[in-house]
Write an enzyme that holds these catalytic residues in place. Structure first.
Site, PDB file in Angstrom:
ATOM      1  N   SER A   1       0.797  -1.227   0.000  1.00 22.95           N
ATOM      2  CA  SER A   1       0.000   0.000   0.000  1.00 22.95           C
ATOM      3  C   SER A   1       0.828   1.275   0.000  1.00 22.95           C
ATOM      4  O   SER A   1       0.369   2.299  -0.485  1.00 22.95           O
ATOM      5  CB  SER A   1      -0.941   0.003   1.206  1.00 22.95           C
TER       6      SER A   1
ATOM      7  N   HIS B   1      -5.355  -3.180  -2.789  1.00 20.57           N
ATOM      8  CA  HIS B   1      -4.940  -2.247  -3.851  1.00 20.57           C
ATOM      9  C   HIS B   1      -4.813  -2.929  -5.210  1.00 20.57           C
ATOM     10  O   HIS B   1      -4.259  -2.339  -6.139  1.00 20.57           O
ATOM     11  CB  HIS B   1      -3.621  -1.569  -3.458  1.00 20.57           C
TER      12      HIS B   1
ATOM     13  N   LYS C   1     -11.605   0.893  -2.570  1.00 24.63           N
ATOM     14  CA  LYS C   1     -10.535   1.543  -3.327  1.00 24.63           C
ATOM     15  C   LYS C   1     -10.939   1.574  -4.810  1.00 24.63           C
ATOM     16  O   LYS C   1     -11.738   2.420  -5.175  1.00 24.63           O
ATOM     17  CB  LYS C   1      -9.214   0.860  -3.009  1.00 24.63           C
TER      18      LYS C   1
END
Ligand SMILES: Cc1ncc(COP(=O)(O)O)c(C=O)c1O
Length: 392
Positions: free
Chosen positions: A181, A209, A240
């Site tokens: 991250s 991610h 995300k």
């Protein structure tokens, strides 16, 4: 002032003297490629809304329709008042995306990591965790009471030595971020899968991610390495690239049934709000319908990463759209972020404990919504701010 408050004040002062005080900026209006900060239009370079889906018309429409159909909240834990149809539809779609038998939704990525890890391992077990894993994994490891062995970042040779040399455990779990991250590199998953098979360990990848943006069709890190069937536990977030809120775990039917019965952060917390579930479900459709979003994200990322590196910035190990600009000292990092903001671009200064001591950085993230002109603007802003701060 009462002593209990003066202790907090002292601690805050100490945090400030270390250059580590955090005060979230007020963003006026929606998240997008440009936002309004203190009344000034600013290029936003630090959202995890990688594909720009938080404001996508059909994603917002799906959330509104679910709000009308189901109401604002889920009402209780799913084990108390039941699963809404939209939870089931979302989980089926996530299992399809990850090519697994089943999936289970959680309230957030933090809760998912806490739930899975504490359910799977405890006192008599061992966890092998990459040193740069996300804080939610670190906290889950602590909470599990298993013996935690932290291996040097992405160093599978060291990990192999640790696996071969460690004592007798009931169960063993290897856990890694898929895309790290704060560094933007991709875990060596093929090698981790080989070690997991050789040493009979569970393997868990946190694809917070990577879900929606890495690998063919945005299927994630396993798919990037052609390992679809080879990872026991694939965790991902809805917050995300999917532009919503919440998280999930995908894996075998057995794993998911086990989590329904054992993951305390699934059992003892209210279910995902239906509007968030519906938004994420529609985001998955958009990701399939509009692959050009993923292409734009990766194109912007390559341009920005290469531009920053050739201007002399240290972009670390990045090979994705998460681009660290490593400054080192926390105060200098804040000064660089402020100088950048004066140039009209916002990238957050990330400091300990989010990153190791002496490794403070700006976490720079382009999105699919940025135009090529925005990337030129970002590079110019970095050049001017970097020179003024003596970073380049
Ligand atoms: C790698 C990783 N795992 C888990 C999380 C937690 O996800 P959430 O924000 O949904 O709690 C994050 C988010 O910051 C993350 O970066």
């Amino acid at each position: 002032m009462a002593r209990k408050y003066s202790v907090l004040e002292q601690e805050l002062k100490y945090i400030d003297t270390q250059g580590l005080l955090r005060k979230p900026k007020l963003i006026e209006g929606p998240i997008g490629p440009r936002v309004s900060i203190d009344g000034r239009e600013t290029l936003l370079l630090c959202t995890n809304d990688y594909l720009g889906l938080a404001n996508h018309p059909s994603v917002k429409r799906a959330a509104k329709e679910a709000l009308e159909k189901y109401g604002a909240g889920a009402g209780a834990s799913r084990l108390v008042s039941g699963t809404l149809a939209v939870h089931g539809e979302l989980e089926a779609a996530l299992a399809r995306l990850k090519q697994t038998e089943a999936a289970i939704a959680f309230g957030s990525g933090y809760l998912a990591n806490i739930g899975v890890i504490t359910a799977l391992v405890s006192e008599r077990d061992g966890i092998y965790s990459d040193e740069l894993n996300h804080a939610s994994i670190v906290d889950a490891c602590r909470l599990s009471r298993a013996e935690v062995k932290v291996y040097p970042h992405a160093d599978t040779r060291s990990l192999e030595g640790m696996l071969a040399g460690s004592g007798v455990f009931r169960r063993r779990l290897i856990v890694t971020d898929g895309v790290f991250s704060m560094d933007g590199d991709i875990a060596p998953l093929s090698e981790l899968a080989r070690l997991a098979a050789e040493f009979d360990c569970h393997l868990m990848v946190d694809d917070a991610h990577a879900t929606g943006v890495v690998g063919p069709g945005g299927k994630g890190t396993a798919s990037h390495f052609g390992l679809e069937g080879g990872i026991d536990i694939q965790m991902g977030t809805l917050s995300k690239a999917l532009g919503s809120y919440g998280a999930f775990v995908a894996g075998s039917r057995e794993l998911i049934d086990f989590l329904v019965n054992r993951a305390r952060s699934f059992i003892f917390t209210t279910a995902l709000p239906p509007a968030s579930a519906a938004a994420a479900l529609e985001a998955l459709n958009v990701i399939e319908r509009e692959p050009e979003r993923r292409e734009r994200l990766w194109r912007n990322a390559s341009f920005l990463r290469e531009g920053l590196a050739s201007a002399g910035f240290d972009v670390g190990l990045s090979e994705t759209f998460v681009i660290p600009v490593i400054i080192g000292d926390a105060r200098e990092c804040v000064a660089m972020a402020e100088a950048l903001l004066r140039e009209g671009a916002f990238a957050q200064a990330i400091r300990p404990p989010s990153v190791p001591e002496g490794a403070s950085r700006l976490r720079v993230v382009p999105t699919a919504e940025h135009e090529p002109g925005d990337m030129d603007f970002a590079l110019d802003a970095f050049l001017r701010a970097g020179k003024r701060c003596g970073v380049i």
